[in-house]
Design an enzyme around this catalytic site. Sequence first.
Site, PDB file in Angstrom:
ATOM      1  CB  ALA A  64      -0.920   0.016   1.218  1.00 18.99           C
ATOM      2  CG  ASP A  65       2.256   3.615  -2.956  1.00 17.55           C
ATOM      3  OD1 ASP A  65       3.288   4.293  -3.068  1.00 17.55           O
ATOM      4  OD2 ASP A  65       2.113   2.500  -3.483  1.00 17.55           O
ATOM      5  NE  ARG A  66      -1.794   9.300   0.912  1.00 15.58           N
ATOM      6  CZ  ARG A  66      -1.288  10.369   1.529  1.00 15.58           C
ATOM      7  NH1 ARG A  66      -1.861  10.827   2.628  1.00 15.58           N
ATOM      8  NH2 ARG A  66      -0.216  10.976   1.046  1.00 15.58           N
ATOM      9  CB  ALA A 103      -3.836   4.800  -2.696  1.00 16.42           C
TER      10      ALA A 103
END
Length: 445
Positions: free
Chosen positions: A285-287, A295
Amino acid sequence: MAGLEAIKYGRGRLEVLDQLRLPHEFVYDNVSTCEEAFDSIKSMRVRGAPAIAIVAALALAVELHHEKDGSKTKQEAVQYINKRLDYLLGSRPTAVDLSNAIKLLKRVSQSAAEATNALDDSAACADVRKGYIDAAEKILEDDLTTNLAIGRYGAEYLRRQQMPIGGEEDDEDPSKFFTTSPPCTQGAPDRTYRKLSVLTHCNTGSLATSGHGTALGIIRSLHKMNYLDHAYCTETRPYNQGSRLTAFELVYEKIPSTLITDSMAGALFARMKESKNISAVIVGADRVARNGDTANKIGTYSLAVLAKAHNIKFIVAAPTTSIDLETVSGADIKIEDRAPTELTQISGAVVGKDGHVDVNTTARVAIAHQGIDVWNPSFDVTPSMYIDAVITEKGEVVRSSKGTFDFKTIMPERWAQQVEGKELSAETNVKAHVDDGTQFPMENI
């Protein structure tokens, strides 16, 4: 993982592996300025949310070690640090690890300036620089510890899905009950259980972190603990992080693995879920938003929908630094668009007529009409309804029967501060809690 490092650091020197040259070449770029770090991140020579944050933090640490700030007072030193961090933030706005690291490092620098007892300006500047450098190096150190914990928690979570609660659950070595030999019914008299197979997307291993990895770290742990039958990885168009990087790591570690195109996942689940016991899709996950919306690399959302349709667990592996409690839902996450040429052109080492790969000769070729319009978002947002669990270094957070994720259970202080708006308790104030759960003494903050 000996011999495979995305980041090499010693105080005053930073080298970053150019991942655009993998899997054919190992070339490390010397990064001595924030501009060089920005370019490495923006061009995706370094990628992966944890690695991006580490490279950005350490690049400024290298500048400060060599006193490139030229500060005359501690206030000037703090101003320089803040300005450089703001600049670095623009290199990859989607990655929350970077913004979290920047917030932490700004606090550290300001606190170092306030805490210094130096009698002259030069010594005070040195104290601010040291405070920053120590904190940046701690980010690097903590990332590996975090990844090992994620791997362990993730492997144990998936093991529990295969092995019902019972006598063998408490055995000192549950792996001895796992086999690849069908037929094998859970709960059978011989007390054997199928090893599991998993699919992963993009690259979330040693090349995306300081080591071990997040989603790929779980796969490493499954393999080491003898629970893994097979790992599948997607090519991850358009930048091919899966085929270039994840496949490389899996082969390097001798983990049984197969590469597929992004569009083959549905067919894989339909044809091989039962025979290979495909039990989970594991992504990084990036966010992660407060409600669990995630995201991640473009294509993640599609895999989540397919996993749900085939009753396969969909797991997000991420450090708590990637959980953004101030972002309510995925609708608030900024998605980065990238160049059209990433879809219409491709580069690689030239393959001769004899099948030999010539790493010294590369070519860029067009694979689509150059006049076609292109939409190329780097990330998509997977709604939380498709996610079964988020695995962190503090354990798993499982989606409730109401469809919610209770991150308060693993981050109570952050939740109180950022969501409920409460002051940290007096006890917590003794040690300031940073976003990844690591505690620093107040004098260092």
